[in-house]
Design an enzyme around this catalytic site. Structure first.
Site, PDB file in Angstrom:
ATOM      1  CB  SER A  50      -0.862  -0.006   1.268  1.00  0.00           C
ATOM      2  OG  SER A  50      -1.480   1.250   1.471  1.00  0.00           O
ATOM      3  CE1 TYR A  81      -4.703  -1.956   4.779  1.00  0.00           C
ATOM      4  CE2 TYR A  81      -3.468   0.075   4.451  1.00  0.00           C
ATOM      5  CZ  TYR A  81      -4.168  -1.002   3.929  1.00  0.00           C
ATOM      6  OH  TYR A  81      -4.317  -1.122   2.575  1.00  0.00           O
TER       7      TYR A  81
END
Lengths: 277, 278
Positions: A156, A169
């Site tokens: 990401s 995350y």
């Protein structure tokens, strides 16, 4: 002649979103697919999970392209089940060349000190340990195939920079870069390449939901899609709010194909410039 | 349908090696080409390897035309803004547009940092860094005016991430173009013009396949050969290969130039067989 003609790709999280897009894009270019998905909810996701019907739709889309697909419900947290699903797929399709470690979850927004042990653990189990399980299951197949291979891990933009209120995350996605670089060093002698892709916001169910809107527009109680669109676009160099799943699939296709035959240990952003903005 | 059908690409250093390969790969996928090359020696490079020639550039033209694509080729120096801008303007006038810019022209010489002479340092800065800026400067007004966005791909190097001995001047320029790329990516994004770098490990061209460079890996030999140096080159890479081919860089350029990478900007992309983790 497709760009991955005759190859077989293992795609986790293949029921919908980016995973389905990867399966379809690789199949368009000639690959057969081994697909797995949990098809069930994980605590703290903040949006509805994929379903068995979603996975069945992925199967239909790949078969409509005249490619073969072996699809199984399996949890990346359960190594034995994941390994079994992949072994079955390789037994039926005859080989393995490409691994798309795509399965992952998003989250509700929490300040780091407010993340519960359970929410933290689930995030690490799925988004980091699940990727390790995926590569662990695949490595022996790739090595014994003797034809090299490509492992592409979906990290990401949050694997390259920190974002407030998603410490779990961001930690998992940064962890994947370390895993990627280590695997690239270990598997290079077998001509197995390992890379990561770093998307900005992608237009999928993981992003287009009220939890994400609140993460990106924290000063409003009930932000709308339009509020999110504006906030998200401000983060990017390019004047767009988000990218589409196929943009990530096209990067995956390039890295997985022989056109990327000497690209390894690379973290490739597909992020409209967010990490350098 | 080619992956860059109908687009026009401006390529510097197009007479041979990676530049020619970029021209051919983009032409194979449907692009017309505006090619420039110095077609001469750079003074401080002469003792390392010869410059490309006018015949080399003619051969690039022939090979692109053989693919039924158009090409406008000029001898021009990336150190000469007026000549470079004129060559590009002529190309745009004839081919109607420009969409892709490959800032590929570059040189490579060697020397310990304290032994590099003033002229070697200056040539390196002028060609490998300022020449890239001049290339972008010439192209940006055409890209903006076109109103269709665009893609600038700057050829950096594995030495754009890592320091390697005996290349302080080269390594400085290849790091510097990363800063240039990141700045341009921010400046040009509102126009949907994307700017990225590619970072090759050693590429099988005359820039590395010469006796002086082989000697870096085999200082024990008076006249080392390509074969003598191969094992040394391989130690740079994680994958078990000594060098990559020009087409591997061209394939990365093609990807970044195409609409498949429409949202990739500000990215430094290694094509380096894992050199960055060695």
């Amino acid at each position: 002649m497709g760009r991955v003609e005759g190859k077989v790709a293992f795609v986790t999280g293949a029921a919908r979103g980016q995973g389905r897009s990867h399966a379809v894009r690789l199949a368009e270019e000639g690959a057969d697919i081994i697909a797995v998905d949990l098809c069930a909810e994980v605590r703290g996701m903040g949006y509805p999970a994929a379903t068995p019907d979603d996975l069945a739709e992925t199967v239909g889309l790949v078969e409509a392209l005249d490619r073969r697909i072996v699809a199984t419900q399996a949890d990346v947290r359960d190594y034995d089940a994941l390994r079994q699903a992949l072994d079955d797929g390789v037994a039926q399709l005859g080989r393995l060349d490409i691994v798309a470690a795509n399965a992952g979850i998003g989250s509700l927004a929490y300040a780091a000190q407010d993340i519960s042990d359970e929410i933290w653990q689930d995030m690490i189990d799925v988004n980091l340990t699940g990727v390790w399980h995926t590569t662990k299951a695949a490595t022996s197949h790739l090595v014994s195939g003797g034809r090299g291979g490509a492992i592409v891990i979906t990290s990401s933009a949050a694997g390259l920079k920190g974002y407030a209120n998603i410490a779990h995350y961001s930690s998992a996605k940064h962890g994947l870069v370390g895993l990627m670089r280590t695997l690239a060093a270990e598997l290079g002698p077998h001509n197995i390449r390992v890379t990561s892709i770093h998307p900005t916001q992608v237009a999928t169910d993981m992003i287009l939901n009220d939890s994400t809107y609140r993460l990106f527009v924290p000063d409003q109680e009930n932000p709308t899609e339009d509020d999110f669109r504006a906030a998200s676009q401000l983060m990017h160099m390019l004047p767009i709010p988000w990218v589409e799943s196929v943009d990530i699939s096209n990067a995956l296709l390039f890295l997985a194909s022989d056109e990327g035959r000497y690209i390894t240990a690379v973290a490739l952003p597909v992020d409209a410039g967010v990490t350098q903005h | 349908m080619g992956r860059v059908d109908g687009k026009v690409a401006f390529i510097t250093g197009a007479a041979r090696s990676q530049g020619r390969s970029h021209a051919l790969r983009l032409a194979q996928e449907g692009a017309d080409i505006i090619a420039v090359d110095l077609c001469d020696d750079v003074e401080s490079v002469r003792d390392f390897y010869p410059g490309a020639t006018a015949e080399d550039l003619t051969e690039t033209v022939r090979q692109v035309e053989e693919l039924d694509r158009r090409i406008v080729a000029s001898q021009a120096d990336v150190r000469d803004q007026t000549g470079l801008s004129q060559a590009l303007a002529d190309g745009v006038a004839q081919l109607g547009r420009v969409d892709i810019v490959c800032a590929n022209a570059g040189i490579f010489t060697q020397g310990a940092a304290d032994e590099i002479d003033e002229s070697s340092w200056r040539d390196m800065m002028d060609v490998n860094l300022t020449g890239v800026w001049r290339t972008c400067k010439a192209a940006i007004p055409h890209l903006i005016e076109g109103g269709r966005g665009g893609s600038i791909i700057i050829t950096s190097s594995g030495a754009g991430f890592k320091g390697t001995p005996n290349t302080a001047h080269y390594t400085s320029t290849k790091h510097a173009v990363v800063g240039l790329m990141r700045t341009l990516a921010n400046e040009l994004a509102p126009h949907f013009i994307r700017v990225n770098t590619v970072h090759p490990t050693a590429v099988d061209t005359i820039m590395i396949q010469n006796e002086r460079t082989w000697g870096l890996f085999r200082p024990d030999l008076e006249h080392p050969t390509r074969e003598d140096a191969a094992d040394g080159f391989a130690t740079l890479n994680a994958l078990p290969i000594p060098w990559v081919e020009p087409v591997d860089i061209s394939n990365a350029v093609l990807f970044l130039a195409s609409d498949e990478a429409r949202y990739i900007t500000g990215v430094a992309l290694p094509v380096d067989a894992g050199m960055s983790i060695k």
